[in-house]
Enzyme design. Structure first.
Site, mmCIF file in Angstrom:
data_model
loop_
_atom_site.group_PDB
_atom_site.id
_atom_site.type_symbol
_atom_site.label_atom_id
_atom_site.label_comp_id
_atom_site.label_asym_id
_atom_site.label_seq_id
_atom_site.Cartn_x
_atom_site.Cartn_y
_atom_site.Cartn_z
ATOM 1 N N VAL A 74 85.158 -72.989 -20.387
ATOM 2 C CA VAL A 74 84.615 -74.268 -19.553
ATOM 3 C C VAL A 74 83.188 -74.005 -19.369
ATOM 4 C CG1 VAL A 74 84.492 -72.756 -17.298
ATOM 5 C CG2 VAL A 74 84.702 -75.198 -17.234
ATOM 6 N N CYS A 75 82.149 -75.072 -19.128
ATOM 7 C CA CYS A 75 80.824 -74.912 -19.149
ATOM 8 C C CYS A 75 80.564 -76.209 -17.999
ATOM 9 C CB CYS A 75 80.119 -75.325 -20.614
ATOM 10 S SG CYS A 75 80.359 -76.609 -21.094
ATOM 11 N N GLN A 76 79.339 -76.531 -18.033
ATOM 12 C CA GLN A 76 78.885 -77.455 -16.932
ATOM 13 C C GLN A 76 79.339 -78.719 -17.318
ATOM 14 O OE1 GLN A 76 77.861 -76.331 -14.074
ATOM 15 N NE2 GLN A 76 77.544 -78.250 -13.222
ATOM 16 N N GLY A 112 80.652 -79.793 -20.438
ATOM 17 C CA GLY A 112 81.965 -79.946 -21.588
ATOM 18 C C GLY A 112 81.522 -79.667 -22.875
ATOM 19 N N LEU A 121 82.516 -78.158 -15.419
ATOM 20 C CA LEU A 121 82.622 -78.011 -13.905
ATOM 21 C C LEU A 121 81.881 -79.148 -13.375
ATOM 22 C CD1 LEU A 121 81.870 -74.095 -13.531
ATOM 23 C CD2 LEU A 121 84.014 -75.524 -13.291
#
Length: 289
Positions: A180-182, A184, A209
């Site tokens: 996961v990142c901020q 995608g 996220l």
């Protein structure tokens, strides 16, 4: 976090074995191929051989980068379509992380991670804030600031060349890893790197996220997940899309905070302007004496 629907609980609980995943792929929405968004591409796509590249400029450099972005997007969509990398929504990822022994790997840079992170997640950034202080590094930071970094709060990033090695040192290659990142993009690029290195069970959180609701994960940190990727003057005055969406939910109390900041800034600017007007004649008088 509320209890998951029974059907979802059965899916994520059984997804740890290849046989179960294959059996449920025709019925499970989170195992169906989901194509990547067509917009919001940036330099984060240039992973592996494409990362960094030349430092040329002009139209030729822009053309080269555009080709690299398009090639990366095709690779990622193929990996998703062939289910070599499986997709999860933020809510599905939250339930999966809670109900199974899968690892949640946060690949965001430190300036986003320190604002909000999922409790129990592992952090290994694929890109991080560039802390170099040489002439080249400082010039890049100055250019980034002038070209909009002051407004958006974006920082100059450097690729973590040891990313795959750091993941390998921490997890066996048969580990179930949710990345996961901020937003995608970094996480799908990181997923490709790990797949090429031989990791077998990779799950990508589509939308990152920023697409998550607060109840999807157990959060730690001072900011909501949706606001962890913003900064700069636009964040201070509440002029980002994320903050406007937040204001629509929370009502006037949230808006008044940023309205107060704006009024304060206007008053300060007026005071400085009036002060500058008064100082001019005063300096002229001092010079005449």
């Amino acid at each position: 976090m509320a209890a998951p629907p029974l059907s979802l609980a059965r899916r994520v609980a059984g997804a740890s074995s290849p046989a179960a995943a294959a059996h449920s792929s025709s019925r499970s929405s989170h195992l169906r191929p989901r194509l990547l968004p067509s917009k919001r591409w940036s330099g984060v796509v240039r992973m592996g051989a494409a990362v960094g590249g030349g430092q040329g400029g002009g139209e030729e450099e822009e053309t080269r980068q555009a080709k690299e972005m398009a090639a990366a997007r095709r690779r990622w969509e193929t990996l998703i379509r062939e289910q070599k990398i499986k997709t999860l929504t933020p809510r599905e990822a939250g339930y999966t992380f809670k109900l199974t022994d899968k690892v949640l790997l946060d690949v965001r840079p430190s300036n986003e991670r320190q604002k909000a992170w999922v409790k129990g997640s592992t952090w290994i950034p694929v890109f991080d804030v560039d802390t170099s202080s040489d002439v080249n590094g400082l010039s890049k930071k100055a250019f980034s600031f002038v070209m909009g970094g002051w407004w958006s709060g974006s920082s100059t990033m450097s690729f973590n060349k040891n990313f795959v090695q750091q993941v390998q040192e921490k997890f066996p290659k048969d580990t179930d890893i949710i990345l996961v990142c901020q937003k995608g993009l970094r996480s799908i690029a990181a997923s490709e790197q790990l797949y090429n290195a031989g990791f077998e069970n990779l799950f990508w959180v589509q939308g990152g996220l920023e697409a998550a609701e607060e109840e999807d994960f157990e959060r730690e940190g001072s900011q909501p997940f949706k606001l962890a990727g913003i900064g700069g003057v636009s964040e201070f005055f509440g002029w980002t899309d994320q903050q406007r969406a937040q204001a629509a939910k929370e009502g006037w109390s949230y808006r008044l905070l940023f309205t107060g900041r704006l009024v304060g800034a206007i008053v300060l600017a007026d005071a400085l302007f009036v002060g500058a007007q008064n100082i001019g004649p005063l300096l002229q008088q001092l010079q005449s004496h």
